[in-house]
Design a protein around this motif. Structure first.
Motif, mmCIF file in Angstrom:
data_model
loop_
_atom_site.group_PDB
_atom_site.id
_atom_site.type_symbol
_atom_site.label_atom_id
_atom_site.label_comp_id
_atom_site.label_asym_id
_atom_site.label_seq_id
_atom_site.Cartn_x
_atom_site.Cartn_y
_atom_site.Cartn_z
ATOM 1 N N GLU A 1 1.388 3.038 14.810
ATOM 2 C CA GLU A 1 1.131 4.034 13.777
ATOM 3 C C GLU A 1 1.059 3.416 12.381
ATOM 4 O OE1 GLU A 1 0.908 7.493 14.309
ATOM 5 O OE2 GLU A 1 0.853 7.077 16.446
ATOM 6 N N THR A 2 1.511 2.175 12.236
ATOM 7 C CA THR A 2 1.549 1.513 10.936
ATOM 8 C C THR A 2 0.151 1.155 10.479
ATOM 9 O OG1 THR A 2 3.671 0.553 11.522
ATOM 10 C CG2 THR A 2 2.538 -0.421 9.654
ATOM 11 N N THR A 3 -0.144 1.468 9.233
ATOM 12 C CA THR A 3 -1.424 1.083 8.659
ATOM 13 C C THR A 3 -1.322 -0.350 8.175
ATOM 14 O OG1 THR A 3 -1.839 3.340 7.949
ATOM 15 C CG2 THR A 3 -3.131 1.611 6.885
ATOM 16 N N VAL A 4 -2.091 -1.219 8.813
ATOM 17 C CA VAL A 4 -2.127 -2.632 8.431
ATOM 18 C C VAL A 4 -3.537 -2.934 7.936
ATOM 19 C CG1 VAL A 4 -1.851 -5.010 9.206
ATOM 20 C CG2 VAL A 4 -0.383 -3.221 10.160
ATOM 21 N N PRO A 5 -3.681 -3.196 6.637
ATOM 22 C CA PRO A 5 -5.022 -3.469 6.117
ATOM 23 C C PRO A 5 -5.553 -4.807 6.622
ATOM 24 C CG PRO A 5 -3.376 -3.814 4.406
ATOM 25 C CD PRO A 5 -2.648 -3.276 5.601
ATOM 26 N N ALA A 6 -6.863 -4.843 6.855
ATOM 27 C CA ALA A 6 -7.504 -6.086 7.293
ATOM 28 C C ALA A 6 -7.659 -7.059 6.142
ATOM 29 C CB ALA A 6 -8.855 -5.779 7.919
ATOM 30 N N MET A 7 -7.723 -6.521 4.923
ATOM 31 C CA MET A 7 -7.848 -7.336 3.715
ATOM 32 C C MET A 7 -6.826 -6.848 2.708
ATOM 33 S SD MET A 7 -12.026 -7.536 3.426
ATOM 34 C CE MET A 7 -11.891 -7.682 1.688
ATOM 35 N N ALA A 8 -6.617 -7.651 1.679
ATOM 36 C CA ALA A 8 -5.667 -7.280 0.635
ATOM 37 C C ALA A 8 -6.179 -6.043 -0.113
ATOM 38 C CB ALA A 8 -5.471 -8.429 -0.339
ATOM 39 N N PRO A 9 -5.361 -4.998 -0.205
ATOM 40 C CA PRO A 9 -5.773 -3.822 -0.980
ATOM 41 C C PRO A 9 -6.030 -4.209 -2.435
ATOM 42 C CG PRO A 9 -3.831 -3.340 0.354
ATOM 43 C CD PRO A 9 -4.062 -4.817 0.430
ATOM 44 N N PHE A 10 -7.099 -3.677 -2.993
ATOM 45 C CA PHE A 10 -7.510 -4.045 -4.348
ATOM 46 C C PHE A 10 -6.404 -3.784 -5.367
ATOM 47 C CE2 PHE A 10 -9.651 -3.345 -8.425
ATOM 48 C CZ PHE A 10 -10.317 -4.547 -8.534
ATOM 49 N N ASP A 11 -5.706 -2.671 -5.240
ATOM 50 C CA ASP A 11 -4.680 -2.317 -6.226
ATOM 51 C C ASP A 11 -3.433 -3.190 -6.127
ATOM 52 O OD1 ASP A 11 -4.178 -1.069 -3.739
ATOM 53 O OD2 ASP A 11 -2.898 0.441 -4.694
ATOM 54 N N LEU A 12 -3.302 -3.985 -5.071
ATOM 55 C CA LEU A 12 -2.143 -4.873 -4.916
ATOM 56 C C LEU A 12 -2.465 -6.332 -5.256
ATOM 57 C CD1 LEU A 12 -0.512 -3.467 -1.649
ATOM 58 C CD2 LEU A 12 0.189 -3.083 -4.025
ATOM 59 N N ARG A 13 -3.716 -6.627 -5.567
ATOM 60 C CA ARG A 13 -4.081 -8.005 -5.915
ATOM 61 C C ARG A 13 -3.407 -8.405 -7.218
ATOM 62 N NH1 ARG A 13 -9.756 -9.540 -3.466
ATOM 63 N NH2 ARG A 13 -9.630 -8.209 -1.654
ATOM 64 N N ASP A 14 -2.929 -9.638 -7.263
ATOM 65 C CA ASP A 14 -2.150 -10.117 -8.403
ATOM 66 C C ASP A 14 -2.689 -11.480 -8.815
ATOM 67 O OD1 ASP A 14 -0.217 -11.124 -10.151
ATOM 68 O OD2 ASP A 14 1.450 -10.329 -8.988
ATOM 69 N N THR A 15 -3.212 -11.573 -10.020
ATOM 70 C CA THR A 15 -3.738 -12.843 -10.527
ATOM 71 C C THR A 15 -2.967 -13.321 -11.750
ATOM 72 O OG1 THR A 15 -5.375 -11.688 -11.878
ATOM 73 C CG2 THR A 15 -6.078 -12.386 -9.663
ATOM 74 N N ASP A 16 -1.884 -12.644 -12.085
ATOM 75 C CA ASP A 16 -1.090 -13.022 -13.250
ATOM 76 C C ASP A 16 -0.317 -14.316 -12.990
ATOM 77 O OD1 ASP A 16 -1.965 -10.767 -14.561
ATOM 78 O OD2 ASP A 16 -0.204 -9.573 -14.037
ATOM 79 N N PRO A 17 0.016 -15.044 -14.045
ATOM 80 C CA PRO A 17 0.827 -16.259 -13.872
ATOM 81 C C PRO A 17 2.239 -15.904 -13.413
ATOM 82 C CG PRO A 17 0.440 -15.820 -16.206
ATOM 83 C CD PRO A 17 -0.342 -14.800 -15.437
ATOM 84 N N LEU A 18 2.967 -16.920 -12.990
ATOM 85 C CA LEU A 18 4.364 -16.726 -12.597
ATOM 86 C C LEU A 18 5.160 -16.179 -13.779
ATOM 87 C CD1 LEU A 18 4.983 -20.030 -10.598
ATOM 88 C CD2 LEU A 18 4.739 -17.729 -9.650
ATOM 89 N N ASP A 19 6.169 -15.370 -13.462
ATOM 90 C CA ASP A 19 7.033 -14.820 -14.508
ATOM 91 C C ASP A 19 7.868 -15.933 -15.126
ATOM 92 O OD1 ASP A 19 6.259 -12.117 -14.252
ATOM 93 O OD2 ASP A 19 7.562 -11.876 -12.514
ATOM 94 N N GLN A 20 8.105 -15.811 -16.423
ATOM 95 C CA GLN A 20 8.902 -16.798 -17.158
ATOM 96 C C GLN A 20 10.203 -16.161 -17.612
ATOM 97 O OE1 GLN A 20 7.937 -20.017 -17.486
ATOM 98 N NE2 GLN A 20 6.127 -19.521 -16.282
#
Length: 185
Positions: free
Chosen positions: A67-86
């Motif tokens: 029953e679990t929804t497992v996306p085949a690709m990364a969901p667009f709204d969860l993509r993260d391109t920011d640098p590491l936190d400082q």
């Protein structure tokens, strides 16, 4: 009693690097609110983690009646391109990692143990560690983690088309070219 850096679920969980290609240090970084934990690891560990995590998610997609929804690709709204936190403070260097699926909570569970944690005890199959990074995340965040990690891995030095070893900007001695120096792109 070990220190457990638990994120259930994290607001952010990413792989990132510090340094120039060929001299990069890789990090896993989890954040929840203002709390940030960074764990150093090797490039090969990142590659294996991504491979195993993608395999786990792909297997979950194939389970009949899941029953679990497992996306085949990364969901667009969860993509993260920011640098590491400082500030980037290394808690420990990763050694053994354990990856599993919690079917009740429908979360991926990742445990990261320090290099000096040793091997699991034969009787208890538990690790003796002073610190542990525990990340519990949904399938979408796990796919987004894999997508970003793959980009981070590919952002390094290009591979030689002949011997598959990394090529520095000044070139490298290629074993397939009988020791002649090949130049980088």
């Amino acid at each position: 009693m070990p220190v457990v850096h638990s994120f259930d679920p994290p607001d952010r969980f990413v792989t990132g690097t510090v340094g120039e290609p060929g001299q990069r240090t890789f990090f896993l970084q989890a954040r929840e609110g203002t709390r940030v934990v960074s764990v150093a690891l090797e490039k090969q560990q990142v590659a294996v983690l991504v491979e195993r995590l993608d395999e786990l998610l792909d297997e979950l997609m194939q389970v009949p009646g899941n029953e679990t929804t497992v996306p085949a690709m990364a969901p667009f709204d969860l993509r993260d391109t920011d640098p590491l936190d400082q500030p980037l403070v290394e808690e420990f260097r990763a050694g053994t990692m354990a990856l599993s699926w919690d079917p009740v909570a429908e979360l991926v569970v990742l445990e990261v143990f320090p290099v000096d944690a040793g091997a699991p005890d034969d009787d208890t199959e538990s690790m003796e560690a002073d610190e542990v990074l525990l990340v519990r995340m949904g399938a979408g965040l796990a796919r987004a983690f894999c997508a970003r990690s793959t980009q981070v891995l590919e952002a390094g030095r290009p591979d030689c088309p002949f011997c598959a070893q990394p090529v520095d900007p000044e070139g490298h001695l290629c074993v397939r070219a009988n020791g002649f120096r090949r130049r980088g792109p």
